[in-house]
Motif scaffolding. Structure first.
Motif, PDB file in Angstrom:
ATOM      1  N   THR A 135      62.213   3.406  24.295  1.00 29.12           N
ATOM      2  CA  THR A 135      61.137   3.497  23.233  1.00 29.12           C
ATOM      3  C   THR A 135      61.968   4.167  21.802  1.00 29.12           C
ATOM      4  O   THR A 135      62.914   4.683  21.823  1.00 29.12           O
ATOM      5  N   ALA A 170      59.891  12.121  23.471  1.00 26.57           N
ATOM      6  CA  ALA A 170      60.511  11.977  24.563  1.00 26.57           C
ATOM      7  C   ALA A 170      60.496  12.843  25.672  1.00 26.57           C
ATOM      8  O   ALA A 170      60.352  12.795  26.804  1.00 26.57           O
ATOM      9  N   CYS A 178      65.554   6.851  24.366  1.00 27.65           N
ATOM     10  CA  CYS A 178      64.648   6.968  23.297  1.00 27.65           C
ATOM     11  C   CYS A 178      65.623   6.693  22.083  1.00 27.65           C
ATOM     12  O   CYS A 178      66.818   7.400  21.928  1.00 27.65           O
TER      13      CYS A 178
END
Length: 208
Positions: free
Chosen positions: A111, A118, A136
């Motif tokens: 992501t 996160a 992340c």
């Protein structure tokens, strides 16, 4: 053959937008007494990529806004408010990931989120019960669609890109993954119904 799946979070696993509306922001002005447009300009405006890739702390940016508008609860309280209202798991995807985990599929979240979000996903949601890890941009120092992001995920999985499926709702990220040799699926309201069949090898369409 798909041996591992890297899932985007917002827009795939997490329902963050509905009919063009950010769900977390629906009652922002009522709950905070502040302008939503002003908050969005201050937080998501110039230089927000610095936040996303970990070179600026989100809390510092939110703190600056709080001080500028006189929002007494402060940055930490506002971030907590924001993250809780942005936590809208897609139930269909929860079921799919649980089934895939039971079948032994390696799965991670990949992501473009800063480190505080996160940490929220890891510690205050149950997604980590379904996946083997979370990558992340805020922790890696770079984000999608940069090649280094995908390389970091692939190396951590110890699975060749050709045997990894990347699922994202942003076409540029999907195209970048394909360029690097990944299998990739563009997740949209129109394509999501084919995803399970693609994973099972019953549908050769990459989606999107």
């Amino acid at each position: 053959m798909i041996r591992a799946i890297a899932w985007d979070f917002d827009g795939v696993l997490n329902r963050c937008v509905e009919d063009g509306r950010f769900l977390w922001a629906e009652n922002f002005e009522r709950d905070t007494g502040q302008s939503l447009a002003g908050f969005q300009r201050a937080i998501f405006g110039e230089g927000f990529r610095e936040v996303i890739e970990g070179r600026e702390d989100l809390a510092d940016r939110v703190r600056g806004w709080c001080e500028a508008v006189g929002h007494a609860p402060g940055a930490e309280a506002l971030i907590d408010y924001w993250f809780k209202r942005d936590d809208n798991p897609d139930e269909e995807m929860q079921v799919l990931l649980a089934r895939l985990k039971a079948d032994g599929m390696a799965q991670v979240i990949a992501t473009n989120n800063e480190a505080r979000r996160a940490a929220y996903i890891r510690e205050q949601t149950d997604w980590m019960l379904r996946v083997d890890g979370l990558f992340c941009s805020g922790e890696l120092g770079l984000g999608k669609p940069e090649a280094g992001f995908f390389q970091a995920v692939s190396e951590a999985l110890s699975v060749p890109p050709a045997e990894c499926l990347f699922v994202d709702d942003t076409l540029a990220n999907v195209q970048a993954a394909r360029t690097l040799g990944w299998q990739a699926f563009h997740f949209t309201p129109e394509t999501r119904g084919r995803l399970a069949a693609v994973i099972a090898g019953e549908d050769a369409s990459p989606g999107g």
